[in-house]
Structure formats: structure tokens, C-alpha cells
Design a protein around this motif. Structure first.
Motif, PDB file in Angstrom:
ATOM      1  N   ALA A 195      -6.706  -8.816  -5.058  1.00 59.49           N
ATOM      2  CA  ALA A 195      -6.962  -7.380  -5.245  1.00 59.49           C
ATOM      3  C   ALA A 195      -5.700  -6.646  -5.661  1.00 59.49           C
ATOM      4  O   ALA A 195      -5.714  -5.823  -6.591  1.00 59.49           O
ATOM      5  CB  ALA A 195      -7.533  -6.787  -3.959  1.00 59.49           C
ATOM      6  N   VAL A 196      -4.598  -6.918  -4.976  1.00 53.03           N
ATOM      7  CA  VAL A 196      -3.338  -6.265  -5.328  1.00 53.03           C
ATOM      8  C   VAL A 196      -2.865  -6.716  -6.707  1.00 53.03           C
ATOM      9  O   VAL A 196      -2.356  -5.916  -7.510  1.00 53.03           O
ATOM     10  CB  VAL A 196      -2.262  -6.551  -4.258  1.00 53.03           C
ATOM     11  CG1 VAL A 196      -0.886  -6.075  -4.718  1.00 53.03           C
ATOM     12  CG2 VAL A 196      -2.633  -5.884  -2.935  1.00 53.03           C
ATOM     13  N   SER A 580      -3.306   9.120   1.858  1.00 52.78           N
ATOM     14  CA  SER A 580      -3.537   7.698   2.151  1.00 52.78           C
ATOM     15  C   SER A 580      -2.240   7.086   2.644  1.00 52.78           C
ATOM     16  O   SER A 580      -1.192   7.232   2.004  1.00 52.78           O
ATOM     17  CB  SER A 580      -3.998   6.949   0.896  1.00 52.78           C
ATOM     18  OG  SER A 580      -3.963   5.544   1.111  1.00 52.78           O
ATOM     19  N   VAL A 581      -2.313   6.384   3.768  1.00 54.56           N
ATOM     20  CA  VAL A 581      -1.122   5.737   4.324  1.00 54.56           C
ATOM     21  C   VAL A 581      -0.976   4.290   3.851  1.00 54.56           C
ATOM     22  O   VAL A 581      -0.091   3.580   4.317  1.00 54.56           O
ATOM     23  CB  VAL A 581      -1.129   5.760   5.870  1.00 54.56           C
ATOM     24  CG1 VAL A 581      -1.105   7.189   6.390  1.00 54.56           C
ATOM     25  CG2 VAL A 581      -2.321   4.985   6.429  1.00 54.56           C
ATOM     26  N   GLN A 582      -1.816   3.849   2.896  1.00 53.82           N
ATOM     27  CA  GLN A 582      -1.763   2.435   2.501  1.00 53.82           C
ATOM     28  C   GLN A 582      -0.419   2.003   1.925  1.00 53.82           C
ATOM     29  O   GLN A 582       0.068   0.922   2.259  1.00 53.82           O
ATOM     30  CB  GLN A 582      -2.878   2.102   1.503  1.00 53.82           C
ATOM     31  CG  GLN A 582      -2.959   0.621   1.197  1.00 53.82           C
ATOM     32  CD  GLN A 582      -4.011   0.249   0.184  1.00 53.82           C
ATOM     33  OE1 GLN A 582      -3.781  -0.574  -0.684  1.00 53.82           O
ATOM     34  NE2 GLN A 582      -5.184   0.844   0.266  1.00 53.82           N
ATOM     35  N   PRO A 583       0.234   2.776   1.043  1.00 52.69           N
ATOM     36  CA  PRO A 583       1.511   2.291   0.484  1.00 52.69           C
ATOM     37  C   PRO A 583       2.537   2.045   1.586  1.00 52.69           C
ATOM     38  O   PRO A 583       2.794   2.911   2.425  1.00 52.69           O
ATOM     39  CB  PRO A 583       1.941   3.436  -0.438  1.00 52.69           C
ATOM     40  CG  PRO A 583       0.672   4.143  -0.797  1.00 52.69           C
ATOM     41  CD  PRO A 583      -0.167   4.068   0.441  1.00 52.69           C
ATOM     42  N   GLY A 586       8.273   3.694   0.068  1.00 49.16           N
ATOM     43  CA  GLY A 586       8.328   4.826  -0.843  1.00 49.16           C
ATOM     44  C   GLY A 586       8.076   4.417  -2.278  1.00 49.16           C
ATOM     45  O   GLY A 586       7.396   5.124  -3.038  1.00 49.16           O
ATOM     46  N   SER A 587       8.604   3.271  -2.681  1.00 47.53           N
ATOM     47  CA  SER A 587       8.400   2.793  -4.049  1.00 47.53           C
ATOM     48  C   SER A 587       6.923   2.549  -4.322  1.00 47.53           C
ATOM     49  O   SER A 587       6.426   2.836  -5.420  1.00 47.53           O
ATOM     50  CB  SER A 587       9.197   1.501  -4.272  1.00 47.53           C
ATOM     51  OG  SER A 587       8.802   0.497  -3.346  1.00 47.53           O
ATOM     52  N   GLN A 588       6.200   2.026  -3.322  1.00 46.15           N
ATOM     53  CA  GLN A 588       4.774   1.781  -3.498  1.00 46.15           C
ATOM     54  C   GLN A 588       3.998   3.096  -3.535  1.00 46.15           C
ATOM     55  O   GLN A 588       2.981   3.214  -4.220  1.00 46.15           O
ATOM     56  CB  GLN A 588       4.249   0.887  -2.382  1.00 46.15           C
ATOM     57  CG  GLN A 588       4.973  -0.441  -2.251  1.00 46.15           C
ATOM     58  CD  GLN A 588       5.004  -1.214  -3.557  1.00 46.15           C
ATOM     59  OE1 GLN A 588       5.983  -1.178  -4.301  1.00 46.15           O
ATOM     60  NE2 GLN A 588       3.935  -1.903  -3.845  1.00 46.15           N
ATOM     61  N   LEU A 767      -3.079  -1.428  -3.080  1.00 45.53           N
ATOM     62  CA  LEU A 767      -1.625  -1.394  -3.273  1.00 45.53           C
ATOM     63  C   LEU A 767      -0.907  -2.306  -2.303  1.00 45.53           C
ATOM     64  O   LEU A 767       0.217  -2.733  -2.568  1.00 45.53           O
ATOM     65  CB  LEU A 767      -1.099   0.039  -3.078  1.00 45.53           C
ATOM     66  CG  LEU A 767      -0.999   0.948  -4.295  1.00 45.53           C
ATOM     67  CD1 LEU A 767       0.001   0.418  -5.288  1.00 45.53           C
ATOM     68  CD2 LEU A 767      -2.343   1.161  -4.949  1.00 45.53           C
ATOM     69  N   SER A 768      -1.509  -2.594  -1.166  1.00 50.91           N
ATOM     70  CA  SER A 768      -0.887  -3.390  -0.111  1.00 50.91           C
ATOM     71  C   SER A 768      -1.870  -4.444   0.368  1.00 50.91           C
ATOM     72  O   SER A 768      -3.084  -4.335   0.140  1.00 50.91           O
ATOM     73  CB  SER A 768      -0.476  -2.502   1.071  1.00 50.91           C
ATOM     74  OG  SER A 768       0.427  -1.496   0.661  1.00 50.91           O
ATOM     75  N   ALA A 769      -1.341  -5.451   1.049  1.00 53.68           N
ATOM     76  CA  ALA A 769      -2.199  -6.521   1.535  1.00 53.68           C
ATOM     77  C   ALA A 769      -3.173  -6.038   2.600  1.00 53.68           C
ATOM     78  O   ALA A 769      -4.276  -6.574   2.719  1.00 53.68           O
ATOM     79  CB  ALA A 769      -1.339  -7.659   2.095  1.00 53.68           C
TER      80      ALA A 769
END
Length: 997
Positions: A195-196, A580-583, A586-588, A767-769
């Protein structure tokens, strides 16, 4: 993601507190008390704090109403509230797998690393002389990864396994220099990784090919890379050597995503011929934490070291020729190369990498192999028992995960196990995944067997089932896939078996470092402030630490409530519609925000909008993130005061017309000034059809005073490891959530395993696992907001602005402050002092000042960013007046020392600044310098608990010429010491510190 809504009925309110109870945390958090504030205001020349803020912050961006947040609670009440949330998460035995496994954090590591402020309050080791402890710990991590993967070069960690695979794919594409845009991906890859990978490849135009099977070889057509999973998501262990050779024959590179613990038993990727290996180190003693933070790893073959994303710890030498550690090669390269950077990664997962590396140090090779053999034997015994009762086990070769067939009844199996407190992984209607780990016991396996037998046709159900006992030497790993080579041969992995040895080793390393527990870290743009113990303590509780990221939603009510509240509060303070707290960095967050903007334009049929305007003073990650999002970077110049040049902005808008997608601005500016014309910048970009991205790096100057969503921003990322007190941890973990305006809400990140089915698919993918990124540390900002309340957050911002202006005022007569507000003459929450005029007169540069500050007991400010030859100072609201004065006094004293050079008292090439920092070892030798020992080592007189740097100034160029990024032989340190004792002048040859690259 949540839209701001009502708070949970479970969230405590001010009414829950006893009558007359106070909320004193604000007073504990703020350094200056009321008397100190009055003295600081007098120095600046402002009558009140309100007057200072009115003068510094442009009226046009000021909030008209107070933030709507719950009333603050005191510390015991917040602890009780978090305990109640944690208790609502049902901690079960997770056998879900998919890259997340139960593990035992050795108490000596938990207490003395994860819970130690000497480790979690440290900053990224850009000043290596005072970071030798964490650099050595990271070198251990790199060595462990390199040894286990069979590849010679490993970096200091990445964010998670899924993003590490994406970074590896980008690396492979660069390595083949555009021969193809197709990458073939193992159909047995972890689903979150795929997905990512889809999210990351789409903007770059890279095509992902996932064949039904690789059993018959690679699919036809060109390819630049191949990604394989070892073991597969299904648990299968396959011999990938032939596939790797075939890919190489077709000019492609190969990445193997490998479970690190399994590599103690399986042939490592390097020996299979892989070019890159990536994965997670979570099961090396790092809690599940509902998905993170966890340190990913990446290792590469020789020849790819200069393309490795993130950070690489290398071995160099100091001024005496003694081995010393530093960040090597591409460190901070995204700030230099901007859109041409190989990655936008700015932080690693240092704290978690240290913990994982120390897990390897604690257990050593024999201990790791024993853990792996026990895990494997449990899986073998489970499979043998299931087969004996008539259940189909799909794979014959596996490491820790058993895939069973239960036709039409997989859901029943999972439900039956869940009823007994064990979570399994349902693959589809017919298959169940059962993953063993370090915490698995025989009684867990018995529960699983009963659950499978009770829901399977033809299986012999028996409540008294006995799982087959398997000797640890037995294995189902095929001969060709078994590891034959040794690993972890360096003495550091053999010397710390007793807790006494380990405790003293950790203490020795932490003593070599400078962190917030020692003194002020006045780094501009980095906001190093108090990480209160009340905030930190709950993340170790089982209710937060022991939860698998794909646990059923019914088991994580407390987490979901906490995340929903936190996202709502963050939306309130930023003025956005949703967060959204998913990232998980900061870069993400930057990348996620730009993907939202791009998807918004596409939804309106404006696919041509691909130009991202970025001020010349911006963080380098901005440009790198824009390039990753498929945008074309166009630089807008800054005027003499560091603000966006409106004339140049208008010209660029005219030049690019309907191609304008966005502008990325940092506010206050990277130069530490509130730009009065920010609303005009936003209006001009909006009129051109673009979106405004406000980088949240400097939110500590806005919170409670202004909101980016109110003064024109469409999207922002936040650095919870700055403004909201998640600790930096030596360079990670970080959390970089994004807030968006109403029209961008549909374009927030999604995730295929999100507990809310409505958030599993959308225009922007994962964006994240994990669905909520680094969920395990979200209790920290939740507690900070709950302790401070709206008034406390606002007061913190005001005091941060006060502290920066106090420092700027005290230093201005000695070091010119480069940028100030046009009309106010004030700075924001940080200031930049200019060393260049002194350098032109004396040869003393900003680095000399930075290193000399170490002798005075300080970490240096940010060096040469955003302007070369300057120092950017951010004191934060947490430092008290005595510490601020101690810092200012040190800087003024250093200015006087520079005059000694100007006056010829000290030679330009032999003075306390160019020789800084001074070590205790120097005092034991002949003293050839024209200044005495006391001036060198006690320049401020009696400093109380003196900090002694363990090494002298480090030769960075030497380390880049002679790259060594794993533990050097212990003899190199001994030989070097002998040379010094003999009066030799050894400068550290490559042979003395390890093999040269």
C-alpha cells in the motif's frame, strides 16, 4: 482522521477535579516565573507580555477568540485519565504477525534507554563531539544490521518497514539510471508495504507489477528492480537465489525485505546476491505500540553507500588522531541538494534504533539464535500438531508463521481464538495466519489448536490437546535456505552478559553525550524543550505498549478515543477542518500534504498544476518532498529581511500561470521573523489557483496567538516532537500529522487496515505502515495539551517569544542579529546571529564558536542554517532566566575571546576557539598552547557539574574519504592509544580504523 467534534464522554473535565484544586503544570513547564518575566521585559524595553506580543505578531493574523480546548487538569488527574484510556485497550496475545511481533524489552534497556532522559532528550548528533555515546550505540545498530543481512553498509535507521521498502525502490531506480520504470514486487509482500509502495511510486511515474506467482520466474518485460519478502507475508520461506540472479541478468537491482530475527537462521540477503535489504527491528525488544515508533533498517552492497537514504554513522578521527564517530556522507544532504536530494528523510528513529541495537548487545549472537530457534520450534510444533488432527498447513517451509486452511470457516477460527484472548490473522474466508514470537508459550499454541480444530471439517477436536514438543535443533527450513555464516563477532556483542556490565556500558555512553538533562540545547528551528515525566511515563504501560496495529477495533477503544481527541484538538489549534496523525515524521507530513494538494487539483480536472513554489530560505525537506510528490520546484527569492519577495512571487506566478499547484512557506519564516505580508502571499497564490502549504516547524511561535488555517493556509504538517513535547530521542522518533482545510479533507491519507472501513481507500493511499503511524507516543502530546489547556499553550508561546527577544537583545551588541521584524524590530521565537563579519576580521568562524560553547557547558545553536556562517538560537519557553543568562554570558565571553585573537594576544591558529572543544585527556599532557588550562576547560569559572567532551574536534573530511560504518576492530583504539603514549603523531590511517571504502 477526524473532523473536530464533541469530546469523548470518557475524557475528564475540569469538573472532575476536587474543589479548589489547581492546575500547576503550566508553572512547572515554563522556565521564567513572573519576576523573571518582568526582568526580561525590562531588558527588551516592553512594558508587558501582551505589549510584546502585540508588537511582534502582525495584527492581521491574530486570533480573535481563545482556543476551544478542555480546561487543564493537574498531573495526577491526567495520569488517571490516561490510565483509564489505556485500560480500555484490551491487551491480548497477538499472533497476527505481518511484521509486528510480541517481544520482551530487557528491563535494563527499558529503564536505562527508553525511560532515560539522557537518551530521549538528546538531539540529532550534528555536533558529534558531544554525541559520541549515541553515535556508538548507532554504530552497534548498523553493525548488527550489516552482519545479519550479509551486506557491508547499513544506515542508522529509517521510519518503518513499508517506507524503507519505498526508499529502497527509489534507490534501485536511481542505480539503474532510468533504464526502466517497472518494479516487480513479490505477491507475498506485506500488504501494508504494498500500500505504501503504491502511494510512493505513483507520483514518480514508477509502475508496480505484482504477478500472481514468482514460482515460474520473473514476468516478461523490462524492469529496474525486484522486491522480495523473506519470509513472505504468508510465512513461507522460499529460496530467492535464482530470482535474484535472473533479475541481475536483466540489468535490475534486487531488494529483500527481511525479518531480522529470522536471519539468524536463514541465509542472509547479501549471500543470496541482493543489492539492498530492508526491514523492521521492532522485534528486537521494541514494544508493539499499536504500530510505532519502530526503527526500520536498510543495508546495501558496496557501491551504493552514497545513495543510502537517511543517516549513516561513520568512523573518523579527532584532532589527536583518535577514532571518533560522526554522521557521514549524505547527512542533511536534503538541505543542500533540495529537490535533487535522494530522499526527504530528515529524521531517523534513533531512540528505537539504540534500543534495538542494545537488544543485540544484551543477547549477543548466541542469545538471538536461541530466541529464533525457540520461536521456530513453536511454529514447527504447532504445524505438526495441526497436521496430525487433519488440518491443512499450506507451507512446508516457514520460520515463525503457520498458514492454515479452514475452508469457509476462517472467521470462526479467529473468533474462537479471540474469545480465549488470542488474536490471529484472517487472510481470507479460507485461511488463517498464526505467527509465533518471543512471547509465545505452549499454552497459547494449545488454545490455537483447539480454535482451529473446533471450526475445521475433519479435524479431531480435543479439549485436552497436547502440542507436539519440538527440539530447538529441529527445523523445517530447507538446507539451501539455512544460514551457515557467523554474525555479531565484534567484542561489543559478547562483553555485556551481566546486568552490571550492561548498566555500566549504557551509563558510560550516556555520560559521553549532552542532552537536555544536562543543560540548554538552544537549537533554532528545532524547539528543544521540556519533555515532562508525567507525559512520558504512560507510554510504557501495557495498555499502550502491548497493542498490535491490526488488532480488532473492538479491542482498541481507548486508543481510538485518544487519537480522535488529539486530532480534534490539533485541528482546533491550527484552524483546520481535520487532522491525520498517520505521517510518522515531519518529512512524511510534508509529503502527505503535497499529495493532498495534487489529488485535489486532479479531482478538479487540473492535472497540469505541478509547480510548487518554495522560498529560497525554506527547509531543504520542502523541496525534496515536492519532488517526491511529482511536483516541479520553482524557487522564490527572499528579500533582505528574509521574507518572501512579493515582486518575485508575482513574477513567478505570472510565469507559470495555471501550472501553479502550491507554495510552501514556513511561518514564522525560517529566518525567525513574523512576516507581516503572509496574508498577501496567501491571497496571491489563491488568486492564481494554487494552494498554500504552511510548514509547521515553527508552530511554537503561533500556538494560541495565530492559526495557519485562519490566516490563509490550506494544509500544514505539525512537528509533535517540537511544539507538543514528544522528545527528539537523539534524532527520532517524530510525528508529523497534517491538518487540512475542509476542501482537502477527502484527500487525507488512507490505509488498507484502518479500523474505520471508510478510511481504507481513497485518492491518497497509505503513508505509513500503521494506520495511525507512531501511535505509541501520541499519549505524550495528548497529555501536554490536557495539562496546559488553551491559556497555558498561549502563555507558552508568549514566553517563547519573550525568551528569544531577550537573548537577541542581550547579544545584539556583541553579535549582530541578522533579521528582525520590519516595524517592530523584534524576532519571533528564534533569532539568527551573524558570525561572518568576525570571520572576515579574525578567521574565527561559526563552527569555532559552536565548538567553544561545549567548553562552557552548552550544546551549540543551529549552525549555518538557513544562512551560512550564522548561528540560529531558539531558547524555548522551558529554559529559566538563570540558564538564559548563563548562555548569553557564555556567548559574550566568547566574543571577548575573539577580541583576544584580534588584538594578537592569541595566534589565529592556536587559541581556545580553534582548539575547542578541550578534553580532560588534554590536561594530562604537555600544554603547548598560549592560554592556560583553566581558560581552556573552565572558561566560565566553577560550572558545577562540568561536562567533559570525550573527543576533540572531529575531522569530517577524513571520515568521508575513509568510510567506516560498522564497529571498528577494538585493536584500532588500542593501537591508537599506544601511538599517543609513545608521543607519535598518528592521524588515523584507514587501516587503523577499518577498511576504506
Amino acid at each position: 482522521m477526524t473532523v473536530p467534534a464533541t469530546y469523548s464522554p470518557h475524557a475528564p473535565s475540569a469538573d472532575d477535579q476536587p474543589a479548589g484544586a489547581a492546575a500547576p503544570f503550566v508553572e512547572r513547564h515554563l522556565g521564567p516565573d513572573d519576576d523573571a518575566v518582568a526582568r526580561m521585559l525590562a531588558t527588551i524595553g516592553q512594558p508587558t507580555l501582551d505589549a510584546l506580543v502585540d508588537a511582534a505578531v502582525p495584527e492581521g493574523i491574530r486570533l480573535q477568540e481563545a482556543l476551544q480546548l478542555p480546561e487543564p487538569l493537574d498531573e495526577p488527574s491526567v495520569t488517571a485519565a490516561l490510565r483509564e484510556l489505556a485500560d480500555r485497550n484490551r491487551v491480548t496475545t497477538s499472533m497476527i504477525g505481518l511484521g509486528y511481533h510480541g517481544t520482551v524489552t530487557p528491563p535494563v534497556i527499558r529503564r536505562n534507554v527508553l525511560e532515560s532522559p539522557s537518551w530521549y532528550t538528546a538531539y540529532t548528533p550534528y555536533q558529534p563531539e558531544i554525541s559520541q555515546g549515541r553515535l556508538e550505540a548507532l554504530l552497534n545498530f548498523q553493525t548488527a544490521v550489516a552482519d545479519l543481512t550479509g551486506l557491508p553498509i547499513a544506515n542508522a535507521s529509517l521510519l518503518d518497514e513499508a517506507t524503507a521498502v519505498a526508499e529502497a525502490v527509489a534507490l534501485m531506480h536511481r542505480a539503474v539510471r532510468g533504464k526502466s520504470d517497472r518494479v516487480v514486487v513479490d505477491p507475498d509482500i506485506l500488504p501494508q508495504t504494498l500500500a505504501v509502495l503504491r502511494t510512493r511510486c505513483a507520483p514518480l511515474g514508477l509502475q508496480i507489477v505484482v504477478p500472481d506467482s514468482l514460482d515460474d520466474g520473473l514476468p516478461d518485460g523490462d524492469l529496474f528492480g525486484l522486491v522480495l519478502q523473506l519470509p513472505g507475508a504468508s510465512g513461507a520461506v522460499r529460496d530467492h537465489a535464482a530470482l535474484i540472479a535472473a533479475a541481475h541478468d536483466r540489468g535490475a537491482q534486487v531488494t529483500v525485505a527481511a525479518d531480522l530475527l529470522s536471519l539468524t537462521l536463514l541465509t542472509p540477503p547479501g549471500e543470496l546476491g541482493a543489492d539492498v535489504a530492508v526491514g523492521s527491528t521492532q522485534r528486537f525488544g521494541v514494544p508493539l505500540w499499536y504500530g510505532g515508533p519502530h526503527a526500520a533498517y536498510i543495508a546495501v552492497r558496496d557501491g551504493l553507500e552514497r545513495s543510502v537514504p537517511g543517516r549513516l554513522v561513520g568512523v573518523s578521527v579527532d584532532a589527536d588522531g583518535r577514532p571518533a564517530y560522526r554522521l557521514a556522507l549524505q547527512t542533511r544532504e536534503q538541505h543542500i541538494r533540495r529537490e535533487r536530494a535522494t530522499s526527504n528523510i530528515c529524521t531517523a528513529q534513533v531512540l528505537l534504533a539504540v534500543a534495538a541495537g542494545m537488544y543485540a548487545v544484551w543477547h549477543g549472537p548466541d542469545g538471538l539464535r536461541a530466541i529464533a530457534e525457540r520461536v521456530h520450534s513453536h511454529a514447527v510444533g504447532l504445524a505438526r500438531t495441526l497436521r496430525a488432527i487433519g488440518v491443512t498447513v499450506v507451507h512446508d517451509a516457514f520460520f515463525d508463521t503457520v498458514l492454515v486452511r479452514a475452508p469457509g470457516r476462517a472467521a470462526e477460527v479467529v473468533a474462537a481464538a479471540a474469545e480465549a484472548g488470542i488474536d490471529l490473522g484472517q487472510v481470507d474466508a479460507d485461511h488463517v495466519r498464526i505467527a509465533c514470537d518471543e512471547t509465545t508459550e505452549v499454552h497459547h499454541l494449545e488454545v490455537v489448536v483447539r480454535a482451529v480444530a473446533g471450526a475445521s471439517d475433519g479435524a479431531a477436536g480435543d479439549d485436552n490437546v497436547e502440542v507436539a514438543r519440538v527440539d530447538h535443533a529441529e527445523t523445517v527450513i530447507p538446507e539451501a535456505s539455512r544460514r551457515r555464516s557467523g554474525f555479531l563477532t565484534h567484542p561489543v556483542f559478547h562483553e555485556h552478559r551481566s546486568e552490571t556490565q550492561m548498566l555500566r556500558y549504557l551509563r558510560r555512553l550516556s555520560d559521553a553525550d549532552f542532552a537536555l538533562d544536562r543543560g540548554m540545547i538552544p537549537l533554532g528551528s528545532c524547539t528543544m524543550k521540556l519533555n515532562a515525566t508525567t507525559q512520558m511515563e504512560p507510554i510504557g504501560w501495557d495498555g499502550f505498549a502491548g497493542i498490535h496495529p491490526y488488532a480488532p477495533a473492538a479491542r482498541v477503544d481507548g486508543y481510538l478515543d485518544l487519537i480522535g481527541q488529539l486530532e480534534s484538538w490539533l485541528a482546533e489549534v491550527t484552524g483546520y477542518a481535520a487532522v491525520s496523525v498517520q505521517p510518522n515524521a515531519g518529512s512524511q507530513g510534508e509529503f502527505a500534504g503535497l499529495l493532498a494538494i495534487a489529488a485535489y487539483h486532479r479531482s478538479r480536472g487540473e492535472d497540469q498544476r505541478n509547480v510548487c513554489l518554495i522560498p529560497s530560505s525554506a527547509h531543504g525537506t520542502n523541496a525534496a518532498s515536492a519532488a517526491m510528490a511529482g511536483m516541479r520546484v520553482v524557487v522564490v527569492t527572499a528579500d533582505d529581511n528574509g521574507a518572501v519577495d512579493l515582486d518575485d512571487l508575482r513574477a513567478k506566478l505570472d510565469d507559470h500561470g495555471d501550472a501553479i499547484a502550491a507554495i510552501m512557506v514556513t511561518y514564522p519564516s525560517t529566518h525567525g521573523v513574523y512576516e507581516a505580508r503572509i496574508t498577501e502571499v496567501c491571497r496571491l497564490v489563491h488568486d492564481a489557483g494554487g494552494q498554500v502549504y504552511v510548514d509547521g516547524a515553527n508552530l511554537n511561535a503561533l500556538l494560541g496567538l495565530a492559526s495557519p488555517g485562519a490566516f490563509g493556509g490550506d494544509v500544514s504538517h505539525l512537528n509533535l516532537h517540537k511544539t507538543f513535547c514528544i522528545p527528539h530521542g537523539g534524532g527520532g522518533p517524530g510525528v508529523g500529522p497534517i491538518g487540512v482545510a475542509e476542501h482537502l479533507v477527502p484527500f487525507l491519507p488512507t490505509h488498507p487496515m484502518h479500523p474505520d472501513p471508510a478510511r481504507r481507500d481513497g485518492p491518497v493511499g497509505a503513508l505509513s505502515a500503521a494506520p495511525f503511524g507512531s501511535s505509541g507516543i501520541l499519549p505524550i502530546p495528548w497529555a501536554y495539551i490536557r495539562l496546559m489547556g488553551a491559556a497555558g499553550l498561549t502563555r507558552a508561546t508568549e514566553v517563547a517569544v519573550l525568551a528569544a527577544n531577550y537573548v537577541a537583545t542581550r547579544l545584539d551588541d556583541h553579535f549582530p542579529v541578522l533579521y528582525r521584524g520590519r516595524t517592530s524590530g523584534l524576532v519571533a521565537h528564534e533569532c539568527i546571529i551573524d558570525i561572518r563579519p568576525l570571520q572576515h576580521r579574525t578567521g574565527i568562524d561559526a563552527e569555532d564558536v559552536a565548538k567553544r560553547l561545549i567548553d562552557y557547558g552548552f550544546h551549540a545553536p543551529t549552525l549555518s542554517f538557513p544562512v551560512a556562517g550564522t548561528l540560529m538560537i531558539e531558547p524555548t519557553e522551558s529554559e529559566d532566566l538563570a540558564e538564559l543568562d548563563r548562555f548569553c554570558d557564555a556567548m559574550i565571553a566568547i566574543r571577548a575571546e575573539i577580541e583576544q585573537v584580534v588584538d594578537g594576544v592569541w595566534p589565529a591558529d592556536d587559541n581556545p576557539l580553534v582548539n575547542a572543544p578541550h578534553t580532560a585527556r588534554m590536561l594530562t599532557r604537555d600544554w603547548p598552547h598560549p592560554y592556560d588550562r583553566e581558560v581552556a576547560t573552565y572558561p566560565a569559572g566553577d560550572q558545577g557539574a562540568k561536562y567533559w567532551p570525550p573527543v576533540r574536534r572531529i575531522d569530517g573530511a577524513h571520515g568521508d574519504r575513509n568510510l567506516v560504518c560498522s564497529c571498528p576492530p577494538i585493536e584500532s583504539f588500542m593501537d591508537d592509544a599506544d601511538d599517543l603514549d609513545d608521543g607519535g603523531s598518528d592521524t588515523g590511517t584507514p587501516q587503523a580504523i577499518g577498511a576504506s571504502s
